[in-house]
Design a protein around this motif. Structure first.
Motif, PDB file in Angstrom:
ATOM      1  N   LYS A  77       0.830  -1.211   0.000  1.00  0.00           N
ATOM      2  CA  LYS A  77       0.000   0.000   0.000  1.00  0.00           C
ATOM      3  C   LYS A  77       0.860   1.254   0.000  1.00  0.00           C
ATOM      4  O   LYS A  77       0.365   2.336  -0.284  1.00  0.00           O
ATOM      5  CB  LYS A  77      -0.915   0.000   1.231  1.00  0.00           C
ATOM      6  CG  LYS A  77      -1.836  -1.227   1.307  1.00  0.00           C
ATOM      7  CD  LYS A  77      -2.817  -1.155   2.458  1.00  0.00           C
ATOM      8  CE  LYS A  77      -2.190  -1.240   3.827  1.00  0.00           C
ATOM      9  NZ  LYS A  77      -1.432  -2.495   4.069  1.00  0.00           N
TER      10      LYS A  77
ATOM     11  N   ALA B  45      -1.371   2.642  -4.290  1.00  0.00           N
ATOM     12  CA  ALA B  45      -1.163   1.271  -4.753  1.00  0.00           C
ATOM     13  C   ALA B  45      -2.011   1.058  -6.000  1.00  0.00           C
ATOM     14  O   ALA B  45      -3.133   1.545  -6.074  1.00  0.00           O
ATOM     15  CB  ALA B  45      -1.561   0.283  -3.667  1.00  0.00           C
TER      16      ALA B  45
ATOM     17  N   VAL C  53      -5.751   2.325   6.552  1.00  0.00           N
ATOM     18  CA  VAL C  53      -6.649   2.430   5.401  1.00  0.00           C
ATOM     19  C   VAL C  53      -7.726   3.453   5.728  1.00  0.00           C
ATOM     20  O   VAL C  53      -8.182   3.539   6.872  1.00  0.00           O
ATOM     21  CB  VAL C  53      -7.296   1.055   5.094  1.00  0.00           C
ATOM     22  CG1 VAL C  53      -8.303   1.181   3.968  1.00  0.00           C
ATOM     23  CG2 VAL C  53      -6.236   0.024   4.729  1.00  0.00           C
TER      24      VAL C  53
ATOM     25  N   PHE D  51      -5.347   1.786  -0.823  1.00  0.00           N
ATOM     26  CA  PHE D  51      -5.590   0.624  -1.677  1.00  0.00           C
ATOM     27  C   PHE D  51      -5.794   1.004  -3.133  1.00  0.00           C
ATOM     28  O   PHE D  51      -5.178   0.443  -4.036  1.00  0.00           O
ATOM     29  CB  PHE D  51      -6.810  -0.156  -1.193  1.00  0.00           C
ATOM     30  CG  PHE D  51      -6.460  -1.249  -0.240  1.00  0.00           C
ATOM     31  CD1 PHE D  51      -5.699  -2.332  -0.652  1.00  0.00           C
ATOM     32  CD2 PHE D  51      -6.849  -1.202   1.078  1.00  0.00           C
ATOM     33  CE1 PHE D  51      -5.342  -3.336   0.226  1.00  0.00           C
ATOM     34  CE2 PHE D  51      -6.514  -2.200   1.966  1.00  0.00           C
ATOM     35  CZ  PHE D  51      -5.758  -3.269   1.539  1.00  0.00           C
TER      36      PHE D  51
ATOM     37  N   CYS E 272      -8.747  -6.508   3.124  1.00  0.00           N
ATOM     38  CA  CYS E 272      -7.987  -5.823   4.175  1.00  0.00           C
ATOM     39  C   CYS E 272      -7.868  -6.695   5.421  1.00  0.00           C
ATOM     40  O   CYS E 272      -6.804  -6.803   6.007  1.00  0.00           O
ATOM     41  CB  CYS E 272      -8.658  -4.510   4.565  1.00  0.00           C
ATOM     42  SG  CYS E 272      -8.889  -3.363   3.209  1.00  0.00           S
TER      43      CYS E 272
END
Lengths: 259, 505
Positions: free
Chosen positions: B215, B369, B397, B365, B382
C-alpha cells in the motif's frame, strides 16, 4: 459469435504485430466492466481512439483508476477469450495519466469475467522458507519496470523483482550495488497526447529502489545511485517483450565480494 | 470498605472457581466491582478468566496466570493520576474499554475515579473536572483524548513539515482552540478522540507476513532497537513502531508518567501482554464456540502460528466452516434456533471472505497502490490475517469513518478543515473535512488523512462502540456503515449473518 469478425480481423493484425514486436500504444478513458467471479475479477477495458477497437487490459499488473485516462501499451494475446468483451492484451501495461475521465462502469452483461489466479511474479510470505542464493556468486543485473511518470513499484510485479534483487544482495555480501534509474525522455504523441517523462523521475526511481534496499538491510555504504535518460530499450524478461515500457526502468547491478 | 468486601468475595470466588478447575465467571448484572479492575487491587488474574457480555461470554487466557496483580506494573498505578494500564484495558471489555463500563464508573465514582483523569479522560483538561459534561465523550462514546503534536513529529521525534493545512471548524470540546491545550497554544497539540485499542492477542497484532507494504510501495519500517521489520498495527495512527514504544507513549500520556518506565516494568508488562489471548468463548445463539467442529475461542489463538495470510492458507473465519453443514447426528442434539444461529455464523464467515463488492476511493488501496479503482474484493481484502482479521501487510486504510462525507455525523467531535498544499487528495480534492486525520497526524501527508489502522476483530462483543471514533454504536451499525459506504446492497439476512459472525469472534 459476438464480435467474431472484429476479433478475426484483429488477430491477423496481431500476428503481424507480434512478429515485429510493435507495441500497441494508445490513450483512453478506462471502462470498468462489473463482472463478478470472485475477488479481483472485475474487467478493465479501453477503446483505442484511432481504430475504435475495444481492448481488454485487465491483465496489466498495474490497474487503472476510473478518474483518469490511461496509457495502454501491450501485445494481443495469441489465445483470445471473450471473458470481458474486448481483444485481450496479455503482455500489457497501463499507466494512469493526469487527464481526467468520467467514471464509466458497465454491467456484466453476458460476459463471464475472469477468475483471479495468483500471478507468478508475487512475493511469498516471510513464513515460507526462502531459497538462498547459491555459490558461486556472480555479478547480476536486475531490472525493475515502472508505469509512466511513476516511481511506485507495481504490486505483484515490480515488488517481486525488487525483492529478488534485494535478497541476492543480502545473500552475497556484495562489494557494490549500482542502481541506475532511467526515464523515457523522448516525447511521443499518442492518441493526440504528448507522452514524455522528466529526468527527475529517473532520479526518483533510483532513490526509491535504494531506499527499499536500505530498509531491507542492504548496507547503505555499498549502494551507488545514479540516473539518466534511457537511450535504448531493455530486453529484460520483466517487460514481456514490450518495447515502450522498457524505457522506464531501474537497473540494479550486484557485484559480490567473493564468488 | 465496600470495595474491600467485594474484593474479598471476588478473591474467594476466584479461588473456588480455580479449585474446581473452571473459570471465574463474573455476573455482569450484580458484580460491577468484580468486573472492574481498579489499579493496585490485590487480585488474581487466573490462567483462564470468563466474563459475560450481551452476546454470551468472553474468555481470556493468560499463560501462567498472575497470582497477585497488586504489584504488577500493568495493574498498579505508576503515574500521578492514579491510573494503571488496566484502567482503560479492562479484562471484561476484551482488554479495551466499553462506553458502558465508562458510564458505570461515572455513575459509581464520578470524577474521583482515575479513569476520568482530566488529562485525557475529560473532553479537555481545562474543563471543570467534577462536572459530568466535561467527560461526555468518555462516558457516552468511550472516547479517550489523544493529543498529537502539530506539526507532526516522526518516530525519532523530529518535526516534519505537513503538506496540508489544518483548521478547526467546530470545537465542541473546546480543546483544539484552548489557550493552554489547543493547536495554537504553547503545546501545539491537535486533540482527537479515539477508542482504546484492545491489549491482547499481540502474537498476531505484532506479526507480519510480508516485510513489504504494497500500500506504500516500500518495505515496512524497521524498529531501531531490534533492527527488525515491524508492522504498524499498534495505534490508530501508526505513531509507534513497537509495543515497547507504545508502552512508553501510553505511560507518558494516559498515565502522565513523565519518566520512562523502568526496564523491569517494561519487561513485565510486555510479558503479560504477549501471553494474553482474548476471544468470545460462548455465544448465546451458538453455544460453545469451539464445539462440533468449530474452532472459535482464545485457545485456538494460543496454539496457532500468527500472521498467516488467509487467502493462501487458513481461510479467514474458516473456524466456523464446520457449521455450514453439521451432520444430522449433531443437529439432533440441538434446538432449531441454535442450528439456525450456527448456520448464520458460517454464512457470515463465507460472506466475509467471498462476498465481493466494489472497493473504491479508498487510500492507499485504490491509490497510490495500483490495485485499481475500483477493485472488486471482499472484507478479507484488508482483514486478511487468519484468526485475527488484521492486515498481514500492516498499515492504515481510509474507509471514511472519520472523513466527510462518508463518516456518520458526529456532532460531539471536533471537525477540521483540511487543505492540501501540494497535490490534492486523490479522492477528496484540495479541501475537505475530517473528524480525525488519523495517520496523517503521524506522516503529515494530505493523502493519508482519514487512514486508520485496522483493528483486531476478536472479542468484539465485549467492547462497543466500534471504529476508532466510536461512530458505530453496535455491530449492526458497523455492517450498515460498510453497506452504505461501498454501496454493497446486503440483504437483511446477509447483514444479520455478518453481525452474528462478528458477535462470536
Amino acid at each position: 459469435m459476438r464480435c467474431s469478425f472484429t476479433l478475426a480481423a484483429f488477430l491477423l493484425a496481431a500476428s503481424a504485430s507480434a512478429t515485429t514486436q510493435q507495441t500497441l500504444r494508445f490513450v483512453a478513458c478506462p471502462i470498468y466492466r462489473d463482472t463478478d467471479v470472485g475477488r479481483k475479477s472485475g474487467c478493465w477495458l479501453a477503446d483505442d481512439p484511432v481504430s475504435g477497437q475495444r481492448y481488454d487490459v485487465s491483465k496489466s499488473p498495474g490497474k487503472p483508476d476510473w478518474d483518469h485516462a490511461i496509457l495502454v501499451e501491450g501485445h494481443p494475446a495469441q489465445t483470445q477469450d471473450d471473458a470481458c468483451g474486448g481483444v485481450v492484451l496479455d503482455a500489457v501495461r497501463v499507466s494512469a495519466l493526469n487527464e481526467h475521465c468520467p467514471r464509466t462502469v458497465i454491467p456484466q452483461e453476458s460476459y463471464a469475467g475472469r477468475k483471479y489466479a495468483l500471478p507468478k511474479r508475487r512475493l511469498s510470505p516471510s513464513y515460507v522458507e526462502r531459497k538462498q542464493a547459491q555459490k558461486p556468486f556472480v555479478e547480476r543485473t536486475f531490472t525493475i519496470g515502472f508505469e509512466l511518470g511513476n516511481d511506485y513499484p507495481t504490486y505483484e510485479h515490480s515488488d517481486y523483482y525488487l525483492e529478488t534483487a534485494t535478497f541476492y544482495a543480502l545473500d552475497t555480501s556484495p562489494k557494490s550495488i549500482t542502481i541506475v534509474g532511467y526515464a523515457d525522455t523522448t516525447a511521443a504523441i499518442v492518441s493526440g497526447i504528448k507522452i514524455v517523462e522528466e529526468i527527475a523521475i529517473a532520479k526518483r526511481r533510483a532513490e526509491r529502489v535504494a531506499q527499499w534496499m536500505k530498509m531491507r538491510g542492504v548496507p547503505a555504504d555499498r549502494i551507488h545511485v545514479s540516473w539518466k535518460a534511457a537511450k535504448s530499450p531493455s530486453e529484460a524478461d520483466v517487460f514481456d517483450e514490450l518495447f515502450a515500457p522498457s524505457f522506464r526502468r531501474a537497473e540494479i547491478t550486484v557485484v559480490p565480494s567473493k564468488p | 470498605m465496600k470495595r474491600i468486601a467485594n474484593f474479598s468475595f471476588a478473591f474467594c470466588a476466584g479461588i473456588f472457581a480455580i479449585s474446581l478447575g473452571v473459570a471465574a465467571l463474573a455476573d455482569p448484572q450484580s458484580a460491577t466491582n468484580e468486573r472492574w479492575w481498579s489499579p493496585g487491587e490485590k487480585r488474581e488474574f487466573p490462567a483462564r478468566l470468563d466474563y459475560k457480555n450481551d452476546q454470551g461470554s468472553l474468555r481470556l487466557i493468560l499463560l501462567g496466570g498472575i497470582a497477585d496483580t497488586s504489584e504488577h506494573p500493568f495493574f498498579k498505578a505508576i503515574g500521578p493520576n492514579g491510573r494503571a494500564c488496566v484502567t482503560c484495558h479492562q479484562p471484561a471489555d476484551g482488554m479495551s474499554l466499553s462506553a458502558k463500563s465508562a458510564s458505570e464508573r461515572w455513575d459509581r465514582n464520578g470524577s474521583s475515579d482515575p479513569l476520568f483523569a482530566s488529562f485525557d479522560g475529560s473532553n479537555c483538561p481545562s474543563l471543570p473536572n467534577a462536572e459530568r459534561a466535561s467527560h461526555s465523550l468518555l462516558i457516552e462514546h468511550g472516547l479517550i483524548r489523544i493529543a498529537r503534536p502539530w506539526p507532526p513529529k516522526d518516530f525519532a521525534g523530529k518535526v516534519t513539515k505537513p503538506d496540508f493545512k489544518l483548521e478547526v471548524v467546530r470545537d465542541p470540546t473546546g480543546c483544539n482552540t484552548d489557550a493552554q491545550w489547543g493547536i495554537n497554544s504553547p503545546r501545539h497539540q491537535v486533540s482527537v478522540f479515539r477508542r482504546p485499542r484492545p491489549v491482547a492477542n499481540f502474537k498476531f497484532i505484532e506479526a507480519i507476513a510480508f516485510a513489504i507494504d504494497p500500500k506504500r510501495g516500500l518495505p515496512v519500517p524497521v524498529d531501531p532497537e531490534t533492527n527488525k521489520p515491524v508492522g504498524g498495527n499498534l495505534t490508530a495512527d501508526g505513531r509507534v513502531l513497537s509495543l515497547k514504544s507504545q508502552l512508553n507513549d501510553a505511560a507518558g500520556t494516559h498515565l502522565e508518567f513523565l519518566k520512562h518506565v523502568s526496564s523491569e516494568d517494561v519487561a513485565q508488562i510486555l510479558d503479560f501482554e504477549r501471553k494474553l489471548y482474548v476471544a468470545q468463548q460462548f455465544s448465546n445463539g451458538a453455544g460453545e464456540l469451539d464445539t462440533d467442529g468449530a474452532m472459535g475461542g482464545p485457545y485456538k489463538l494460543e496454539i496457532s502460528p500468527p500472521g498467516r495470510l488467509g487467502s493462501q492458507g487458513i481461510a479467514i473465519w474458516s473456524e466456523f466452516e464446520a457449521w455450514e453443514r453439521m451432520p444430522d447426528s449433531v443437529k439432533a442434539k440441538l434446538p432449531a434456533e441454535r442450528i439456525a444461529f450456527r448456520e448464520s455464523v458460517a454464512r457470515g464467515a463465507r460472506l466475509f471472505r467471498e462476498g465481493t463488492f466494489k472497493i473504491s476511493d479508498t487510500t492507499p488501496f485504490n491509490q497510490p497502490a495500483l490495485f485499481g479503482n475500483p477493485t472488486r474484493n471482499a472484507c478479507a481484502l484488508c482483514h486478511n490475517m487468519s484468526q485475527m482479521g488484521m492486515d498481514v501487510s500492516p498499515g492504515q486504510v481510509d474507509i471514511g469513518t472519520t472523513v466527510v462525507p462518508f463518516a456518520d455525523s458526529q456532532p460531539h467531535l471536533p471537525l477540521f478543515k483540511i487543505t492540501c498544499l501540494a497535490k490534492p487528495h486523490p479522492y477528496y480534492g484540495k479541501s475537505f473535512y475530517s473528524y480525525d486525520p488519523g495517520f496523517a497526524l503521524t506522516t503529515g501527508r494530505c493523502s493519508d488523512v482519514g487512514q486508520i489502522t485496522l483493528q483486531a476483530l476478536r472479542g468484539l462483543s465485549a467492547r462497543s462502540p466500534y471504529f476508532a471514533s466510536g461512530s458505530a454504536k453496535d455491530l449492526h451499525a458497523v455492517i450498515e456503515y460498510y453497506d452504505r459506504r461501498y454501496n454493497i446492497g446486503y440483504t437483511k439476512q446477509e447483514r444479520q449473518d455478518l453481525v452474528n459472525l462478528l458477535s462470536v469472534l
